[in-house]
Motif scaffolding. Sequence first.
Motif, PDB file in Angstrom:
ATOM      1  N   MET A   1     -13.517  -2.288 -54.543  1.00  0.00           N
ATOM      2  CA  MET A   1     -14.653  -1.814 -53.764  1.00  0.00           C
ATOM      3  C   MET A   1     -14.164  -1.498 -52.349  1.00  0.00           C
ATOM      4  O   MET A   1     -13.411  -2.265 -51.770  1.00  0.00           O
ATOM      5  CB  MET A   1     -15.732  -2.885 -53.747  1.00  0.00           C
ATOM      6  CG  MET A   1     -17.048  -2.333 -53.289  1.00  0.00           C
ATOM      7  SD  MET A   1     -18.488  -3.406 -53.479  1.00  0.00           S
ATOM      8  CE  MET A   1     -18.348  -4.058 -55.097  1.00  0.00           C
ATOM      9  N   PRO A   2     -14.579  -0.369 -51.785  1.00  0.00           N
ATOM     10  CA  PRO A   2     -14.117   0.016 -50.441  1.00  0.00           C
ATOM     11  C   PRO A   2     -14.628  -0.929 -49.347  1.00  0.00           C
ATOM     12  O   PRO A   2     -15.675  -1.551 -49.484  1.00  0.00           O
ATOM     13  CB  PRO A   2     -14.697   1.410 -50.243  1.00  0.00           C
ATOM     14  CG  PRO A   2     -15.428   1.762 -51.459  1.00  0.00           C
ATOM     15  CD  PRO A   2     -15.428   0.610 -52.383  1.00  0.00           C
ATOM     16  N   THR A   3     -13.872  -0.990 -48.277  1.00  0.00           N
ATOM     17  CA  THR A   3     -14.232  -1.806 -47.119  1.00  0.00           C
ATOM     18  C   THR A   3     -14.605  -0.877 -45.969  1.00  0.00           C
ATOM     19  O   THR A   3     -13.930   0.116 -45.719  1.00  0.00           O
ATOM     20  CB  THR A   3     -13.048  -2.692 -46.704  1.00  0.00           C
ATOM     21  OG1 THR A   3     -12.679  -3.517 -47.807  1.00  0.00           O
ATOM     22  CG2 THR A   3     -13.407  -3.573 -45.525  1.00  0.00           C
ATOM     23  N   TYR A   4     -15.694  -1.211 -45.286  1.00  0.00           N
ATOM     24  CA  TYR A   4     -16.181  -0.403 -44.166  1.00  0.00           C
ATOM     25  C   TYR A   4     -16.355  -1.292 -42.950  1.00  0.00           C
ATOM     26  O   TYR A   4     -16.612  -2.492 -43.066  1.00  0.00           O
ATOM     27  CB  TYR A   4     -17.536   0.236 -44.506  1.00  0.00           C
ATOM     28  CG  TYR A   4     -17.469   1.139 -45.700  1.00  0.00           C
ATOM     29  CD1 TYR A   4     -17.061   2.460 -45.580  1.00  0.00           C
ATOM     30  CD2 TYR A   4     -17.800   0.666 -46.969  1.00  0.00           C
ATOM     31  CE1 TYR A   4     -16.988   3.290 -46.678  1.00  0.00           C
ATOM     32  CE2 TYR A   4     -17.726   1.499 -48.077  1.00  0.00           C
ATOM     33  CZ  TYR A   4     -17.326   2.801 -47.926  1.00  0.00           C
ATOM     34  OH  TYR A   4     -17.251   3.622 -49.019  1.00  0.00           O
ATOM     35  N   ASP A   5     -16.240  -0.710 -41.773  1.00  0.00           N
ATOM     36  CA  ASP A   5     -16.510  -1.413 -40.525  1.00  0.00           C
ATOM     37  C   ASP A   5     -17.842  -0.926 -39.983  1.00  0.00           C
ATOM     38  O   ASP A   5     -18.096   0.284 -39.929  1.00  0.00           O
ATOM     39  CB  ASP A   5     -15.412  -1.139 -39.496  1.00  0.00           C
ATOM     40  CG  ASP A   5     -14.089  -1.782 -39.865  1.00  0.00           C
ATOM     41  OD1 ASP A   5     -14.113  -2.818 -40.562  1.00  0.00           O
ATOM     42  OD2 ASP A   5     -13.041  -1.261 -39.459  1.00  0.00           O
ATOM     43  N   TYR A   6     -18.681  -1.877 -39.596  1.00  0.00           N
ATOM     44  CA  TYR A   6     -19.982  -1.569 -39.014  1.00  0.00           C
ATOM     45  C   TYR A   6     -20.105  -2.276 -37.680  1.00  0.00           C
ATOM     46  O   TYR A   6     -19.681  -3.421 -37.529  1.00  0.00           O
ATOM     47  CB  TYR A   6     -21.121  -2.058 -39.924  1.00  0.00           C
ATOM     48  CG  TYR A   6     -21.335  -1.194 -41.130  1.00  0.00           C
ATOM     49  CD1 TYR A   6     -22.180  -0.098 -41.059  1.00  0.00           C
ATOM     50  CD2 TYR A   6     -20.707  -1.469 -42.329  1.00  0.00           C
ATOM     51  CE1 TYR A   6     -22.386   0.709 -42.162  1.00  0.00           C
ATOM     52  CE2 TYR A   6     -20.913  -0.673 -43.441  1.00  0.00           C
ATOM     53  CZ  TYR A   6     -21.748   0.410 -43.349  1.00  0.00           C
ATOM     54  OH  TYR A   6     -21.953   1.204 -44.443  1.00  0.00           O
ATOM     55  N   ARG A   7     -20.698  -1.575 -36.715  1.00  0.00           N
ATOM     56  CA  ARG A   7     -21.000  -2.184 -35.423  1.00  0.00           C
ATOM     57  C   ARG A   7     -22.485  -2.481 -35.393  1.00  0.00           C
ATOM     58  O   ARG A   7     -23.314  -1.620 -35.670  1.00  0.00           O
ATOM     59  CB  ARG A   7     -20.634  -1.269 -34.260  1.00  0.00           C
ATOM     60  CG  ARG A   7     -20.892  -1.930 -32.906  1.00  0.00           C
ATOM     61  CD  ARG A   7     -20.492  -1.090 -31.709  1.00  0.00           C
ATOM     62  NE  ARG A   7     -21.198   0.177 -31.699  1.00  0.00           N
ATOM     63  CZ  ARG A   7     -20.603   1.365 -31.775  1.00  0.00           C
ATOM     64  NH1 ARG A   7     -19.311   1.465 -31.877  1.00  0.00           N
ATOM     65  NH2 ARG A   7     -21.310   2.468 -31.735  1.00  0.00           N
ATOM     66  N   CYS A   8     -22.805  -3.720 -35.068  1.00  0.00           N
ATOM     67  CA  CYS A   8     -24.203  -4.110 -34.902  1.00  0.00           C
ATOM     68  C   CYS A   8     -24.629  -3.683 -33.505  1.00  0.00           C
ATOM     69  O   CYS A   8     -24.027  -4.091 -32.517  1.00  0.00           O
ATOM     70  CB  CYS A   8     -24.358  -5.614 -35.070  1.00  0.00           C
ATOM     71  SG  CYS A   8     -26.033  -6.182 -34.743  1.00  0.00           S
TER      72      CYS A   8
END
Length: 82
Positions: A1-8
């Motif tokens: 499964m791909p990994t993503y970066d998210y900024r809150c």
Amino acid sequence: MPTYDYRCEANGQVYEVQHPMALSPKTWGELRAACSLAEDASIPDAAPVTKLLGASGVVSSRALKNPEPPACARGGCAGNCV
């Protein structure tokens, strides 16, 4: 499964999350529900998230020390390639 970066957007922190490519959450609550993330009281469910651009793990034939393209790219699959 791909990994993503998210900024809150609520706290400015960046989080690494794994989820299917089809998921496009707009709020932290959507992201948390879809990925079974741990509850963080400092982040409200309505807080918007921003998906950050990241590099993917692409491997070239040169990196593998194999100068030849795969058989399908050379026409060696007899038309059975998808």
